[in-house]
Design an enzyme around this catalytic site. Structure first.
Site, PDB file in Angstrom:
ATOM      1  N   LYS A  74      53.253   8.102 -18.826  1.00 26.07           N
ATOM      2  CA  LYS A  74      53.839   9.037 -19.787  1.00 26.07           C
ATOM      3  C   LYS A  74      52.705   9.849 -20.400  1.00 26.07           C
ATOM      4  O   LYS A  74      51.624   9.299 -20.674  1.00 26.07           O
ATOM      5  CB  LYS A  74      54.592   8.243 -20.858  1.00 26.07           C
ATOM      6  CG  LYS A  74      55.352   9.094 -21.873  1.00 26.07           C
ATOM      7  CD  LYS A  74      56.144   8.204 -22.839  1.00 26.07           C
ATOM      8  CE  LYS A  74      56.945   9.003 -23.844  1.00 26.07           C
ATOM      9  NZ  LYS A  74      57.753   8.135 -24.728  1.00 26.07           N
ATOM     10  N   SER A 151      62.650   9.187 -25.371  1.00 22.85           N
ATOM     11  CA  SER A 151      61.682  10.224 -25.093  1.00 22.85           C
ATOM     12  C   SER A 151      60.971  10.072 -23.755  1.00 22.85           C
ATOM     13  O   SER A 151      60.367  11.019 -23.266  1.00 22.85           O
ATOM     14  CB  SER A 151      60.627  10.277 -26.201  1.00 22.85           C
ATOM     15  OG  SER A 151      59.857   9.075 -26.203  1.00 22.85           O
ATOM     16  N   SER A 175      63.071   4.555 -26.742  1.00 24.45           N
ATOM     17  CA  SER A 175      62.575   5.580 -25.812  1.00 24.45           C
ATOM     18  C   SER A 175      62.288   5.111 -24.399  1.00 24.45           C
ATOM     19  O   SER A 175      62.068   5.942 -23.524  1.00 24.45           O
ATOM     20  CB  SER A 175      61.315   6.238 -26.376  1.00 24.45           C
ATOM     21  OG  SER A 175      61.651   7.200 -27.329  1.00 24.45           O
TER      22      SER A 175
END
Lengths: 487, 95
Positions: A74, A151, A175
């Protein structure tokens, strides 16, 4: 198309059926032709060089546990010399000068980093629509474009789209679990303190935790074995011995006590999700588990407490973005105050600004006790609720999300409606517990449904066992998105 | 709780953010909606409850007072918007 797990890739690499260079090249080619927008940056040269090195290490007899395995990170994790944006314009051209501990550990274990995945700006969002780098497509959205969740939306879309076998993400309020649910994957949030936060760009420091997204619980265990561990560079890192998270995977569930918190099955839960969760509970009963209805009486206040605590911590953490030491600086300014305000106003997106303002207000003179101190007290009550339930049961089970993946633009106009996505995941973060989402079915319109599992603090091994035993019994986790069949 | 435009301007100033006049109404509305959600906490009696600042009330570790990091000033300043001779440059604050 079928899924290919980390475990299978590692066996192939070990037995010489594929080289890391071949595997890495294959995935890089998939990324290059993908239209999901799952990646913000891709690093073919460094990935191929690392893969070549991994093949040489293997030839020399190395037994690193994840040697030669391509993964993605990420874009919240700093990697020295690599662009790290956190999904924000303010870090669009930021080259990190150091590497996150989680990334270092995974590369020490032999993984190859293919690139950095798309995400909601500063991990604030549940749809990936808050990224400066554009929307991400959920591979499961067939006729209409659906969000991958957020997210860690890019990470989940990349794994579900088979652009990478696994990815790191983070989970501050859901997330990793919510995107895993929306994309038909396994997402495991470890206990707070398990993974070092060093080099992971901070959103809400008392909630943030690194997490893997994979096809299976067994794969998550393999990644967590390398991701976790004490780090003196993170002041809240938990100081305990490293564990082998695969050790209990094959222990039968006979005698397992499951609690179903009634607050997770109330108004707002989609009927089909409730049905698939009920079906999953039957699978557990057939495996010898017993089920009791339980209550988390203060869980209904989790969203309220979270939307004080997380923005308050964010407003403090994001004060560092001032255009002085790194990141974006506005082009036009006359004095220092104007430089700060213009840099931040131009650099941050709408949701980030909203949360900074809410947090600033909650911490401001005269309001601190009514908001921040109150939220911390509610947080303790929620945590106490979990503690008392875990005196009676081994694991709590419910849905991960109230709905399946929604369409782009359908909720982005109403921040509070968007926040309701995380209503079942947030209580876990406030209490710091480990939790997972695994796929437990499809809706009638073909969208994945996530089952949430929660265990006591530091009981990841039990969590992964409960997830793995379900995956031995069912094949929901092996389904691939229809869009992959066309390609 | 409904925030008025004056309060929103004050919050923006404290946050070091500029808000255009055209955006004020939207911020008043959105922030007020979030605060309405947050105010559900009022229904909960928290008398005598200790605030929980951290999961498991983790306390900060102490370490011995030793130099463990090397100086990397050039590397860190290489990514600054404006730096010169080891200093970060910002607009003049004092005449």
């Amino acid at each position: 198309m079928t899924i290919k797990t980390i475990k299978q890739h590692l066996a192939d690499l070990k037995h010489g059926q594929v080289s890391s260079v071949e595997l890495t090249s294959d995935y890089l080619a998939r990324i290059a032709s993908s239209e999901l927008n799952a990646f913000i940056s891709v690093n073919p040269e460094t990935a191929l060089a690392a893969a070549k090195h991994a093949d040489e290490e293997r030839a020399a007899g190395s037994d690193k546990p994840l040697l030669g395995l391509p993964i993605a990170h990420k874009d919240i994790f700093c990697i020295d010399g690599t662009r790290t944006t956190c999904g924000s314009k303010i870090l669009e051209n930021f080259t990190a000068p150091y590497t996150a501990t989680v990334v270092n550990r995974l590369s020490d274990a032999g993984t190859i980093s293919l690139g950095k995945t798309n995400m909601d700006e500063f991990a604030m969002g549940s749809s990936n629509e808050n990224s400066y780098f554009g929307d991400v497509l959920n591979p499961w959205g067939n006729e209409v474009s659906r969000v991958p969740g957020g997210s860690s939306g890019g990470s989940a879309a990349a794994v579900a789209g088979q652009l990478v076998p696994a990815s790191t993400g983070t989970d501050t309020g859901g997330s990793i679990r919510q995107p895993a649910a929306f994309c038909g994957l396994t997402g495991v949030k470890p206990s707070y303190g398990r993974c070092s936060r060093y080099g992971m760009i901070a959103f809400a420091s008392s909630l943030d935790q690194a997490a893997p997204v994979t096809h299976t619980a067994e794969d998550a265990a393999l990644l967590l074995n390398s991701m976790t561990g004490f780090d003196k560079r993170d002041s809240t890192s938990v100081e305990i011995e490293n564990e082998d998270f695969t050790r209990d995977l094959n222990t039968p569930l006979d005698g397992l006590k499951i609690g179903l918190p009634k607050e997770f099955f109330g108004e707002g839960l989609d009927d089909e999700i409730a049905q698939r969760v009920a079906d999953a509970i039957k699978v557990y009963e057939s495996l010898g588990a017993s089920v009791v209805d339980v209550s988390l009486p203060n869980a209904k206040l989790a969203l309220a407490a979270y939307y004080v605590i997380a923005p308050a911590e964010a407003s403090s953490n994001l004060a560092r973005f001032d255009g002085v030491r790194y990141g974006y600086r506005t082009e036009h300014y006359d004095d220092l105050g104007q430089m700060y305000a213009r840099t931040r106003s131009e650099g941050f997106g709408e949701e980030v600004k909203r949360r900074i303002m809410i947090g600033t207000y909650a911490l401001s003179s005269g309001y601190y006790d009514a908001y921040y101190a109150k939220a911390q007290k509610v947080r303790r009550l929620i945590s106490n609720d979990f503690d008392s339930l875990f005196q009676q049961v081994d694991v709590l089970i419910g849905p991960t999300t109230p709905t399946t993946a929604f369409t782009h633009g359908s909720r982005s106009d109403d921040p509070v409606a968007m926040y309701l996505n995380d209503i079942y995941t947030i209580p876990v973060n406030l209490a710091g517990l480990p939790a997972a989402s695994i796929q437990c079915g499809l809706s009638s319109n073909g969208l994945p449904i996530g089952l949430q599992l929660i265990t006591p603090y530091l009981q990841e091994s039990r969590l992964l066992k409960v997830a793995h035993q379900f995956q031995l019994e069912t094949d929901w986790h092996t389904l691939t998105a229809p869009s992959l069949e066309v390609a | 709780m409904t925030l008025d435009s004056k309060t929103v301007h004050t919050i923006a100033r404290l946050s070091q953010l500029n808000i255009d006049d055209g955006e004020v109404d939207r911020y008043c509305q959105e922030l007020s909606n979030i605060l309405s959600l947050v105010e559900q906490m009022e229904q909960c009696d928290t008398t005598d409850i200790e605030p929980m600042t951290h999961p498991f009330d983790a306390s900060l570790r102490l370490r011995s007072d030793e130099v463990t990091e090397t100086n990397q000033r050039e590397k860190f300043q290489a990514i600054a918007p404006q730096a010169e001779r080891g200093l970060y440059l910002v607009p003049k604050v004092i005449d």
